[in-house]
Design a protein around this motif. Structure first.
Motif: not given
Length: 238
Positions: A77-79, A50-52, A103-108, A66-67
């Motif tokens: 997810l945080t990024l 994430a830092a890069a 997947r659910i957290s990402g969509l949220e 694309l993460l």
């Protein structure tokens, strides 16, 4: 990437080629994704964490990120949440097959789509291209949509595979026309239901399965007409 055959691109990339930032801590996956995407007409920048990724984004503009979810330090997810809160860049997340909560957290968090590992290269391309298409200026429904060997004419309501016309019911035509208006966007089951008794959510599942048998090479493993768990269905096109 299951069954990926990566060939180096002979011709130079177009000036307007989409620029994708690939963020994954696995160097082999980054390199394989980078070569595969470049061979299919994308510009690619690779970041190991994430830092890069944040460093690259301070000086470059990207059409899509694309993460990967699981990374050392700041997780994907945080990024993703931070990017979605601060800039309009589309995000496609890479998740392990069993990580439904991710997947659910990402969509949220507002990500535009996700791909489960291991994934089919053709499916990845379809998803990325549909995400990029959604980010363009909205246009009227296309006259034709292509799904592999099948072409659906939205005006005539005609589905063809090569030179063969595939018979459709009126409900199947209606469903394809609705999906054609929202390509790459998840459509809830209740919006797919009709006003009559055949439009129950259970009946929709049956109708979708019948459509898959007409447009998918492998209906049990659909590439174009896919299920979005807990939500509905989504149509991808070539």
């Amino acid at each position: 990437m299951r069954g990926a055959v990566v060939q180096d691109r002979a011709e130079p990339l177009a000036d307007n080629a989409p620029h994708i930032l690939v963020v994954d801590d696995d160097q082999k996956i980054r390199a394989l994704l980078g070569r595969f995407l470049k061979s299919n007409g994308f510009r690619v920048t690779e970041a190991q964490d994430a830092a890069a990724a944040r460093s690259f984004m301070r000086g470059l503009a990207f059409d899509l990120v694309l993460l990967d979810v699981m990374m050392p330090g700041e997780c994907g997810l945080t990024l993703a949440r931070d990017l979605k809160a601060t800039r309009p860049v589309p995000i496609c997340m890479l998740t392990a097959l069993a990580d439904a909560e991710d997947r659910i957290s990402g969509l949220e968090a507002g990500v535009d789509d996700y791909v489960s590992k291991p994934f089919e290269p053709r499916e990845l391309l379809l998803r990325l291209r549909n995400i990029l298409r959604r980010g363009q200026t909205p246009t009227a429904t296309r006259d034709e949509i292509r799904m592999g060997g099948c072409v659906f004419n939205t005006t005539r309501g005609e589905l063809r595979r090569d030179e063969e016309t595939i018979k459709l019911t009126e409900r199947e035509r209606d469903l394809l026309r609705l999906f054609a208006q929202r390509i790459g966007v998840a459509v809830p089951r209740h919006e797919l239901s009709s006003d009559d008794s055949t439009g129950s959510e259970r009946a929709i599942d049956v109708q979708i399965n019948r459509l898959r048998r007409k447009i998918e090479a492998d209906p049990s493993n659909p590439v174009y007409l896919q299920t979005v768990r807990g939500k509905g269905y989504i149509l991808y096109t070539d």
